[in-house]
Scaffold this active site. Structure first.
Site, short mmCIF file in Angstrom:
data_model
loop_
_atom_site.label_atom_id
_atom_site.label_comp_id
_atom_site.label_asym_id
_atom_site.label_seq_id
_atom_site.Cartn_x
_atom_site.Cartn_y
_atom_site.Cartn_z
N SER A 7 -9.68 1.69 3.01
CA SER A 7 -8.83 3.14 1.94
C SER A 7 -8.16 1.37 1.02
O SER A 7 -7.41 2.41 0.34
CB SER A 7 -7.91 3.00 2.70
OG SER A 7 -7.79 3.20 3.70
N SER B 240 -10.02 -0.43 6.83
CA SER B 240 -9.44 -0.29 5.53
C SER B 240 -8.20 -1.78 5.07
O SER B 240 -8.11 -1.48 3.76
CB SER B 240 -8.65 0.69 5.84
OG SER B 240 -9.07 2.02 5.78
N LYS C 147 0.76 -0.89 0.35
CA LYS C 147 -0.29 0.11 0.07
C LYS C 147 0.69 0.89 0.01
O LYS C 147 1.92 1.19 0.81
CB LYS C 147 -0.48 0.22 0.98
CG LYS C 147 -1.97 0.55 0.87
CD LYS C 147 -3.17 0.90 2.05
CE LYS C 147 -3.98 1.96 2.49
NZ LYS C 147 -5.03 1.71 3.89
#
Lengths: 480, 490
Positions: free
Chosen positions: B154, B178, B79
């Site tokens: 996210s 997330s 990420k």
């Protein structure tokens, strides 16, 4: 005219003498090329995290315990949020809600006598970097070498009433921190900084006035001047029937006046909240006890001990303990020389004289105690004359010279050689037939002349007593 | 078996048994990327050249016995809020568009020590603020099951990459769901570890007291293996725990006899989509069939979790994001007059709408006069919520919950109503407030063929209980189809 009373409280920032910064492993050394003592943590890089340096807590506890404070055994760090480029995260890690120490006091002494000044709190925090404005290029540069250097802020109660008390308080704090070894407290280098909160009120009214906060005070002299000026400024306003505005002011020592920086209305909202990156600090009973047990002897105790155990006068004890560094040097020398009184005399005389003459600071004196101790013994053993010893000491003070070797190499030792003394005596007598006949004729005045002549020939390496004795012997011989 | 259909553990086993090379695994990933990335847009940056070079290195390392772990040679996506030295780390924000760190996250060091191959940085909601990956400044990511839908967020890029076979596994971060929510939307598995289990050093902070990095993978076993690699104390992170780490994973063929599962009845309230409800109830039934006790109980603090979460997370975010000011790194507005104008313009232009909304909210709740009424009250609520969970864990081994009240929404549907989007976090945020571990794994598909997630929440340090229960559930459920097989063809 009405009588006014000045009410003063201080916020003092002290840079702690740890080797590394408060939340990372970078060096705290003063100076250094810009941004060379930095890492992702103290430069506020994304994803970097603070890790508390335990030594900072240790030093804060030492200071707090010395100032008779209560300890928050569970203390915490909070973020103080404000935007300024010297602060790379745009928040400063400080303590608001649970500072490490609170509610203490220290005793000061002024011409009016002794007085307790209460300490509201002491907290730990990180210093900011430095901005450098390049006017030529019309830009600003930032140096984060100082960012993250540990500080303690000591907040007093508004217990001071004059500049004299303020200076005495600051002196006391500085001396205490130096004795504890937690800071060198140099105002010029910024390792000790004081902000002055001051208000005036009609004497005896008991109703305090509105206070102002004065910043940018870089010396004791500037602090004294700023206090006098601010007191007068506020009284003048009150006399004219105008209100004092609660504000932060900046002192300009060149102009000897201050100007307003910001008022209470535009005071910043720092949005303090507990720093989620740092768990609370638990301070155990054992930790506190260990610090209590290892606290060094502070000035007052030392002063008393010098009088009681070493037999020094009140005055000498006071002067010798003014600087923790010098006191340590004195004690070591006295121990090695086994002669505290003579050692004290050397410090009170020669050491302080040279410090003054060179315009240096007591903290910078760095000769080896064993060298001065040896010199003191050599004088006692009549191996060197007191006058020559002073000359030798200058070399010890300057270059930490070994006195024994120096005296030997420069022929400054007291002559034990009776033959040499006799040879010189005969030479001086032969060269001065006139004065000799006067001497033998009973003119006592010329005796001094011959002593002087011999001492010159011997370059001070003989004791005056020995010269005198040899001369007397010679006169007796000649009279016989 | 087709290479891209293998789990990470299978891939590594084949590599270590010299059946395939490390480069073969890397090639299978880049083949999928070439095929699908245009539509999916899971990545913000790809390290193709580096990955092949690294593959050779790892191949040698495996031969020399340097890399012996179960994930040696496995390609992994990261990420874009996790710093990799020398690689852009943007947090999907304009303000960090050109930021290249000179240091890297502890987890990246650990991936490298395990002999894993970094494939690229994945898309996300800007600074991890959002539930759809649509707040990214660099374009949306689509759901590999149906590209008209969002992947969730996210960590949408990480979950979409794994679902699309564009990575064997990925690292995500979870502040309020997330990892778990996009895992549910993309039909993959994700673990949010107990707070403090994985170092946060090098993770760009959203809300420091809630953030945890965690694994995303094709199944529970893969996630457990990756958790083993990244977990452990790190002295660079003061909130990192010195916990004794178990071997994450199964000890033997487990059944669930005697295990007690609790389901908060408040979680079954209105607002849940039919498909989600049906799958959830079917999942409960499956657990019962495996011999577990499943029972409903009341969780009275449920209505307070969202306000408490958004106050605490926004407060911390408002402070954490102060360092992005145009002074030191990242984006700076082109034209400005003086310092404050530079700050204002840089932040106005550099941050997106959702990030600004949370900075405003967070600044407000910390302001003098509001601190007690909002921030302190939220902290008190958090303590009460935690207490209720602690009490529940005295009775139950695991608490069960849906992951979200709905499956992946269509692109463009969510941001119009941020409040509704926040309410969608009802099942995930309490886990972060209470520092608990939780796993999200596929439970089934809804009527439209979109994956529905199933969530298991454990007590602190209860990862292995979750792994045991999730594995048993997986076995009973049967292999979950991949997006390629089960999803709408792209």
């Amino acid at each position: 005219m009405k009588q006014y009373e000045t009410v003063i409280g201080l916020e003092v920032h002290i840079e702690l003498a740890t080797k590394t910064k408060i939340f990372c492993g970078c060096s705290t050394e003063f100076g250094g090329e810009p941004n060379t003592h930095t890492c992702p943590v103290c430069a506020g890089m994304p994803g970097a995290l603070p890790v508390l340096n335990r030594q900072v807590v240790e030093f804060a506890l030492k200071a707090g315990i010395a100032a008779n404070c209560q300890i928050n055994q569970l203390c915490r760090f909070d973020r103080k949020n404000y935007f300024y480029p010297d602060n790379p995260q745009n928040y400063q890690i400080s303590q608001l809600y649970l500072p490490v120490c609170h509610d203490g006091w220290i005793e000061i002494e002024t011409s009016a006598g002794k007085k307790k000044i209460r300490i509201h709190e002491m907290h730990m925090e990180e210093d900011a970097g430095k901005l450098i404005h390049d006017e030529w290029e019309d830009c600003s540069l930032v140096d984060y070498n100082r960012s993250g250097v540990p500080l303690i802020e000591i907040v007093s109660e508004p217990d001071m009433r004059s500049a004299e008390e303020v200076i005495s308080y600051l002196d006391k704090l500085r001396c205490m921190m130096q004795y504890l070894g937690v800071s060198d407290c140099k105002l010029q280098e910024g390792s000790m900084r004081a902000d002055v909160n001051l208000s005036v009120c009609e004497a005896g009214s008991g109703v305090w006035g509105t206070r102002t906060e004065m910043k940018n005070l870089n010396s004791f002299k500037a602090i004294t001047r700023a206090i006098e000026a601010e007191r007068e400024r506020q009284i003048e306003l009150l006399e004219m029937g105008k209100p004092v505005i609660q504000e932060t002011r900046r002192w300009d020592d060149n102009k000897e006046s201050s100007r307003a920086m910001r008022s209470k209305e535009d005071a910043r909202d720092y949005r303090y909240f507990p720093d989620p990156d740092l768990p609370p600090v638990h301070i155990s009973d054992e930790w506190i006890q260990r610090i209590r047990n290892t606290q060094p002897e502070l000035r007052e105790e030392k002063q008393q001990r010098y009088q009681d155990e070493l037999g020094l006068s009140d005055y000498d004890a006071r002067v010798l303990t003014e600087s923790a560094h010098l006191a340590a040097l004195f004690e070591k020398t006295a121990e090695l020389s086994q002669n505290p009184k003579k050692t004290a005399a050397w410090f009170m005389g020669e050491v302080l004289r040279l410090i003054k003459e060179y315009g240096t600071e007591p903290e910078k004196v760095c000769f080896s105690p064993k060298h001065l101790a040896r010199l003191i013994c050599m004088v006692e053993e009549k191996k060197v004359s007191p006058a020559n010893a002073k000359k030798v000491f200058e070399h010890i003070f300057d270059e930490d010279t070994d006195p024994e070797a120096f005296v030997r190499e420069h022929g400054l030792g007291i002559v034990q050689d009776a033959d040499l003394l006799q040879r010189v005596l005969q030479k001086v007598l032969a060269e001065n037939p006139g004065p000799l006949s006067e001497l033998l004729g009973g003119k006592e005045k010329v005796f001094g002349f011959f002593v002087g002549q011999m001492m010159r020939e011997l370059k001070g390496t003989a004791s005056p007593e020995a010269v005198r004795e040899a001369l007397m012997e010679e006169i007796k011989k000649n009279r016989r | 078996m087709e290479l891209s259909q293998m789990t990470a553990l299978e891939l590594s086993r084949n590599i270590r048994e010299r059946k395939i090379s490390v480069s073969d695994g890397v090639e299978s990933v880049f083949a999928q990327i070439r095929k699908k990335e245009k539509k999916i847009h899971a990545y913000l940056d790809l390290f193709e050249e580096d990955a092949y070079k690294r593959a050779e290195q790892v191949q040698k390392g495996i031969a020399q016995g340097i890399y012996t772990g179960p994930l040696a040679g496995v390609p992994i996506a990261v990420k874009d809020n996790i710093c990799i030295k020398g690689k852009k780390t943007t947090c999907a924000s304009r303000i960090l568009e050109n930021f290249i760190p000179t240091y890297q996250a502890e987890v990246i060091d650990r991936l490298e020590q395990a002999g894993m191959i970094l494939i690229g940085k994945t898309n996300m909601d800007e600074f991890a603020m959002g539930s759809t990956t649509e707040t990214s400044a660099f374009g949306v990511t689509t759901n590999p099951w149906n590209t008209a839908h969002v992947p969730g967020g996210s960590s949408g890029g990480s979950c979409a990459a794994v679902a699309a076979g564009e990575a064997y596994m990925a690292l995500g971060s979870d502040t309020g769901g997330s990892i778990r929510q996009p895992s549910a939307f993309c039909g993959v598995t994700g673990i949010k570890p107990t707070y403090g289990t994985v170092s946060r050093y090098g993770l760009v902070a959203y809300a420091s007291s809630l953030d945890q990095i965690g694994p995303v993978g094709k199944n529970t076993e893969d996630c457990a293996a990756l958790l083993q690699v990244i977990a452990g104390h790190d002295q660079k992170d003061s909130t990192s725990l010195r916990r004794e780490l178990p071997k994450f994973g199964l000890t033997s063929g487990e059944d669930l006899k005697g295990m007690k599962f609790g389901v908060p009845e408040e979680y079954m309230a209105e607002g849940m989509e039919e498909g989600v409800r049906n799958t959830f109830l079917a999942s409960l039934k499956l657990l019962e069939e495996l011999g577990a006790d499943v029972e409903f109980f009341s969780m009275k603090t449920t209505e307070y979790v969202i306000p408490a979460y958004y106050i605490i997370a926004s407060a911390e975010a408002s402070s954490n994001l102060e360092r992005f000011d145009g002074v030191k790194y990242g984006f700076r507005a082109a034209e400005y007059k003086g310092l404050h104008d530079m700050y204002r313009k840089t932040r106005t232009q550099g941050f997106g709408k959702e990030v600004k909304r949370r900075i405003m909210l967070g600044s407000f709740v910390l302001s003098s006069g509001y601190y007690d009424a909002y921030y302190l009250k939220a902290l008190k609520a958090k303590a009460i919520i935690k207490k209720e969970f602690d009490q529940a864990f005295e009775k139950y081994d695991v608490i069960l919950a849906p992951v979200a009240p709905h499956t992946a929404p269509k692109l463009g549907e969510s941001l119009k109503d941020p409040l509704a989007m926040y309410l969608g976090d009802i099942y995930t945020v309490a886990v972060n407030l209470c520092a608990l571990p939780a796993i999200s794994l596929p439970g089934g598909l809804d009527g439209r063929g979109l994956p529905v997630g199933f969530q298991m929440i454990g007590p602190c340090f209860g990862e292995n209980t979750l792994i045991r229960a999730a594995s048993a559930f997986e076995n009973a459920r049967g292999t979950f189809p991949s997006a390629e097989k089960g999803g709408i063809k792209i």
